[in-house]
Design a protein around this motif. Structure first.
Motif, PDB file in Angstrom:
ATOM      1  N   ASN A  22       0.789  -1.232   0.000  1.00  0.00           N
ATOM      2  CA  ASN A  22       0.000   0.000   0.000  1.00  0.00           C
ATOM      3  C   ASN A  22       0.824   1.287   0.000  1.00  0.00           C
ATOM      4  O   ASN A  22       0.264   2.377   0.107  1.00  0.00           O
ATOM      5  N   LEU A  23       2.128   1.148  -0.159  1.00  0.00           N
ATOM      6  CA  LEU A  23       2.996   2.328  -0.149  1.00  0.00           C
ATOM      7  C   LEU A  23       2.597   3.326  -1.234  1.00  0.00           C
ATOM      8  O   LEU A  23       2.768   4.539  -1.081  1.00  0.00           O
ATOM      9  N   ARG A  24       2.020   2.836  -2.325  1.00  0.00           N
ATOM     10  CA  ARG A  24       1.612   3.721  -3.414  1.00  0.00           C
ATOM     11  C   ARG A  24       0.611   4.774  -2.948  1.00  0.00           C
ATOM     12  O   ARG A  24       0.523   5.849  -3.524  1.00  0.00           O
ATOM     13  N   TYR A  25      -0.139   4.448  -1.888  1.00  0.00           N
ATOM     14  CA  TYR A  25      -1.115   5.421  -1.399  1.00  0.00           C
ATOM     15  C   TYR A  25      -0.450   6.706  -0.925  1.00  0.00           C
ATOM     16  O   TYR A  25      -1.059   7.770  -0.964  1.00  0.00           O
ATOM     17  N   MET A  26       0.804   6.603  -0.451  1.00  0.00           N
ATOM     18  CA  MET A  26       1.496   7.815  -0.016  1.00  0.00           C
ATOM     19  C   MET A  26       1.700   8.749  -1.201  1.00  0.00           C
ATOM     20  O   MET A  26       1.514   9.957  -1.107  1.00  0.00           O
ATOM     21  N   LEU A  27       2.088   8.145  -2.310  1.00  0.00           N
ATOM     22  CA  LEU A  27       2.314   8.908  -3.534  1.00  0.00           C
ATOM     23  C   LEU A  27       1.003   9.525  -4.017  1.00  0.00           C
ATOM     24  O   LEU A  27       0.942  10.707  -4.388  1.00  0.00           O
ATOM     25  N   MET A  28      -0.047   8.727  -3.984  1.00  0.00           N
ATOM     26  CA  MET A  28      -1.346   9.196  -4.441  1.00  0.00           C
ATOM     27  C   MET A  28      -1.909  10.261  -3.521  1.00  0.00           C
ATOM     28  O   MET A  28      -2.497  11.244  -3.967  1.00  0.00           O
ATOM     29  N   SER A  29      -1.701  10.036  -2.223  1.00  0.00           N
ATOM     30  CA  SER A  29      -2.189  10.991  -1.239  1.00  0.00           C
ATOM     31  C   SER A  29      -1.462  12.333  -1.374  1.00  0.00           C
ATOM     32  O   SER A  29      -2.062  13.401  -1.238  1.00  0.00           O
TER      33      SER A  29
ATOM     34  N   ASN B 166      -9.271   7.269   0.113  1.00  0.00           N
ATOM     35  CA  ASN B 166      -8.397   7.508  -1.033  1.00  0.00           C
ATOM     36  C   ASN B 166      -7.917   6.203  -1.653  1.00  0.00           C
ATOM     37  O   ASN B 166      -6.769   5.811  -1.519  1.00  0.00           O
ATOM     38  N   THR B 167      -8.825   5.513  -2.356  1.00  0.00           N
ATOM     39  CA  THR B 167      -8.447   4.272  -3.035  1.00  0.00           C
ATOM     40  C   THR B 167      -7.942   4.612  -4.439  1.00  0.00           C
ATOM     41  O   THR B 167      -8.058   5.754  -4.877  1.00  0.00           O
TER      42      THR B 167
ATOM     43  N   LEU C  56      -0.809   5.493   5.759  1.00  0.00           N
ATOM     44  CA  LEU C  56      -0.199   5.826   4.466  1.00  0.00           C
ATOM     45  C   LEU C  56      -1.055   6.809   3.681  1.00  0.00           C
ATOM     46  O   LEU C  56      -0.546   7.688   2.985  1.00  0.00           O
ATOM     47  N   ARG C  57      -2.378   6.668   3.806  1.00  0.00           N
ATOM     48  CA  ARG C  57      -3.280   7.551   3.063  1.00  0.00           C
ATOM     49  C   ARG C  57      -3.396   8.916   3.722  1.00  0.00           C
ATOM     50  O   ARG C  57      -3.599   9.926   3.056  1.00  0.00           O
TER      51      ARG C  57
ATOM     52  N   PRO D 174       0.450  12.097   4.009  1.00  0.00           N
ATOM     53  CA  PRO D 174       0.776  13.169   3.046  1.00  0.00           C
ATOM     54  C   PRO D 174      -0.372  14.172   2.880  1.00  0.00           C
ATOM     55  O   PRO D 174      -0.140  15.362   2.701  1.00  0.00           O
TER      56      PRO D 174
END
Lengths: 236, 108
Positions: free
Chosen positions: A79-86, A109-110, B22-23, B26
């Motif tokens: 789920n690390l990608r959520y940091m980028l997306m967030s 935030n999916t 994680l969500r 940021p």
């Protein structure tokens, strides 16, 4: 003409995501029920996690007796990608939105909600984003319940066909801007290419999907940013 | 095997906590507009890169045959190229896969 971003428009934009989620969470419910988890727990996983790949992997670990640290690290990587997306979404929300509201909406935030939210012109407000989250959340919970209770009731051919729904949604989001904007076409091609390399090259294919998505996203977006820097108006 | 419910509940809490963290982080930390043009360009391209990496090549293995998946993909690309809505594109891909698997694959 710009459509106003109301709660109602959010709900409407959430309908296709909701339908896509029904099929994916149905599969999750089925898998978790077969593993022997009680219905309450299965439902709780879906309603507190709201994520596909992370939930599947985490639940499989729980069923096989994985250690807490293993569960935490696996979830983190996938789920690390959520940091980028967030981070990307943080630049899209109205700057005036209070921190508590951001913290609340962050839960929803999916991948799909993020992508649809980013498609809107200009800043997005809390009402719209909340509306966008509601139906997919309901769909995710309802699909899980159906899958966990009526598992096996749906013919295999229907389940197989439903599996493609989520990718159909991704394609519907990506293709229209690919047509019009060269940088998007470039980003998509690079990212898809790297993703294939990691899937099909022996050795590299051992890397988990979470890392692969991060690597593809960072590499493709960085290359596109160097080649096609966005100007002020295009960024909004 | 009997599942230890305390362990299961704690594991679920860990999964949910990590995912939410994680969500949330940021989104609450970066409230100001980032001025750096490279970073802003980078972030503008992230959604497309993420979706592309999640779709290709996974979509080809999402159904019970490569053929039905490829035709489903083609249907989705065509429908979205013609500007159809998310729902129509998704349902169109599902319908094509269903029909192909029901009708075509048994004939081959």
């Amino acid at each position: 003409m710009r459509q106003e971003l109301t709660f109602l428009k959010g709900l409407k934009d959430g309908i296709p995501i909701c339908l896509g989620y029904l099929s994916v969470s149905f599969t999750f419910g089925m898998m978790a029920a077969r593993g022997g988890l009680p219905l309450g727990i299965i439902q709780m996983i879906s309603m507190t996690n709201l994520t596909s790949a992370g939930q599947f992997a985490g639940t499989a670990l729980v069923l096989s007796g994985g250690a807490y640290l293993e569960v935490a690290v696996t979830t983190l990587v996938i789920n690390l990608r959520y940091m980028l997306m967030s981070l990307s979404l943080s630049q899209k929300l109205e700057p005036s939105m209070p921190r508590w509201e951001r913290a609340l909406l962050a839960f929803g935030n999916t991948d799909e909600i993020f992508a649809v939210a980013m498609q809107q012109k200009g800043y997005i407000n809390g009402k719209y984003l909340l509306g966008l989250i509601v139906l997919p959340y309901v769909g995710w919970a309802a699909g899980t319940l159906l899958g966990a209770t009526a598992f096996g009731a749906l013919p295999a051919s229907a389940v197989s066909a439903l599996n493609i729904a989520i990718y159909g949604m991704f394609i519907a989001i990506v293709v229209p801007p690919m047509r019009k904007l060269r940088p998007v076409l470039f980003t998509v091609c690079i990212s898809a290419f790297i993703s294939c390399v990691f899937r099909f090259v022996p050795g590299l294919s051992r890397l988990s999907s979470g890392w692969v998505i991060i690597i593809c996203a960072i590499a493709a977006s960085a290359l596109a940013a160097v080649r096609y820097p966005v100007d002020e108006e295009a960024a909004q | 095997m009997k599942l230890d419910m305390i362990r299961v509940l704690l594991s679920v809490a860990i999964m949910a906590g990590v995912t939410y963290f994680l969500r949330m982080l940021p989104l609450t930390v970066f409230r100001k507009k980032i001025e750096n043009n490279f970073v802003r360009s980078f972030l503008a391209y992230v959604p497309y890169a993420v979706l592309a990496a999640m779709t290709i090549p996974d979509i080809f293995f999402s159904t019970s045959s490569l053929l039905s998946a490829a035709l489903g993909l083609a249907a989705a690309v065509l429908l979205s190229y013609w500007g159809k809505s998310l729902l129509i594109v998704a349902l169109g891909a599902v319908a094509v896969v269903f029909v192909v698997e029901r009708l075509l694959v048994p004939l081959l």
